[in-house]
Design a protein around this motif. Sequence first.
Motif, PDB file in Angstrom:
ATOM      1  N   ILE A 141      15.421   1.969   5.074  1.00 24.00           N
ATOM      2  CA  ILE A 141      14.492   1.896   3.939  1.00 24.00           C
ATOM      3  C   ILE A 141      15.276   1.857   2.628  1.00 24.00           C
ATOM      4  CG2 ILE A 141      12.751   3.199   2.642  1.00 24.00           C
ATOM      5  CD1 ILE A 141      11.740   4.173   5.475  1.00 24.00           C
ATOM      6  N   ARG A 142      16.251   2.728   2.499  1.00 26.61           N
ATOM      7  CA  ARG A 142      17.061   2.778   1.277  1.00 26.61           C
ATOM      8  C   ARG A 142      17.866   1.496   1.073  1.00 26.61           C
ATOM      9  NH1 ARG A 142      19.421   8.911   1.836  1.00 26.61           N
ATOM     10  NH2 ARG A 142      17.602   9.985   0.974  1.00 26.61           N
ATOM     11  N   ALA A 143      18.501   1.020   2.133  1.00 23.40           N
ATOM     12  CA  ALA A 143      19.337  -0.179   2.021  1.00 23.40           C
ATOM     13  C   ALA A 143      18.497  -1.400   1.629  1.00 23.40           C
ATOM     14  CB  ALA A 143      20.069  -0.436   3.332  1.00 23.40           C
ATOM     15  N   LEU A 144      17.344  -1.547   2.261  1.00 22.62           N
ATOM     16  CA  LEU A 144      16.472  -2.674   1.925  1.00 22.62           C
ATOM     17  C   LEU A 144      15.954  -2.552   0.496  1.00 22.62           C
ATOM     18  CD1 LEU A 144      14.452  -2.981   5.259  1.00 22.62           C
ATOM     19  CD2 LEU A 144      16.166  -4.597   4.391  1.00 22.62           C
ATOM     20  N   GLY A 145      15.557  -1.352   0.120  1.00 18.11           N
ATOM     21  CA  GLY A 145      15.065  -1.128  -1.238  1.00 18.11           C
ATOM     22  C   GLY A 145      16.116  -1.421  -2.291  1.00 18.11           C
ATOM     23  N   LEU A 146      17.343  -0.996  -2.031  1.00 14.89           N
ATOM     24  CA  LEU A 146      18.432  -1.268  -2.970  1.00 14.89           C
ATOM     25  C   LEU A 146      18.712  -2.763  -3.100  1.00 14.89           C
ATOM     26  CD1 LEU A 146      20.895   1.640  -2.113  1.00 14.89           C
ATOM     27  CD2 LEU A 146      19.714   1.255  -4.307  1.00 14.89           C
ATOM     28  N   ALA A 147      18.396  -3.511  -2.047  1.00 17.81           N
ATOM     29  CA  ALA A 147      18.572  -4.970  -2.063  1.00 17.81           C
ATOM     30  C   ALA A 147      17.384  -5.670  -2.725  1.00 17.81           C
ATOM     31  CB  ALA A 147      18.770  -5.483  -0.642  1.00 17.81           C
ATOM     32  N   GLY A 148      16.411  -4.893  -3.198  1.00 21.87           N
ATOM     33  CA  GLY A 148      15.270  -5.477  -3.883  1.00 21.87           C
ATOM     34  C   GLY A 148      14.144  -5.933  -2.975  1.00 21.87           C
ATOM     35  N   ILE A 149      14.178  -5.475  -1.737  1.00 20.89           N
ATOM     36  CA  ILE A 149      13.164  -5.858  -0.757  1.00 20.89           C
ATOM     37  C   ILE A 149      12.069  -4.802  -0.736  1.00 20.89           C
ATOM     38  CG2 ILE A 149      12.764  -6.216   1.718  1.00 20.89           C
ATOM     39  CD1 ILE A 149      15.702  -7.288   1.793  1.00 20.89           C
ATOM     40  N   SER A 150      10.832  -5.248  -0.680  1.00 21.33           N
ATOM     41  CA  SER A 150       9.692  -4.343  -0.606  1.00 21.33           C
ATOM     42  C   SER A 150       9.621  -3.764   0.813  1.00 21.33           C
ATOM     43  CB  SER A 150       8.413  -5.120  -0.928  1.00 21.33           C
ATOM     44  OG  SER A 150       7.290  -4.303  -0.816  1.00 21.33           O
ATOM     45  N   VAL A 151       9.494  -2.440   0.922  1.00 22.68           N
ATOM     46  CA  VAL A 151       9.545  -1.773   2.222  1.00 22.68           C
ATOM     47  C   VAL A 151       8.240  -1.032   2.511  1.00 22.68           C
ATOM     48  CG1 VAL A 151      10.755  -0.054   3.626  1.00 22.68           C
ATOM     49  CG2 VAL A 151      12.038  -1.459   2.016  1.00 22.68           C
TER      50      VAL A 151
END
Length: 84
Positions: free
Chosen positions: A25-35
Amino acid sequence: MRSRSPDQLTVLVTGADQRQGLAIIRALGLAGISVIACGPHARSMGFYSRFATQSFRYTPPFRDAHRFVDDILAIVRRTRPALI
């Protein structure tokens, strides 16, 4: 819950109750992806991440496998993520 733009990639992450799920969740969020965070417990740690734009509970798969599948399908129909 944050709103998302129609062209923003959205990913549904299961296992929000696990450290691995929170890391994803954190890695995707940091990449700007909606989780969309999903887990079997109301207090799943991933639900509290600032990167979780939505959160949903599902029946634990080892308790009732059929209901788990039904829950996941209902979440997918409701949220329409690009990836799971």
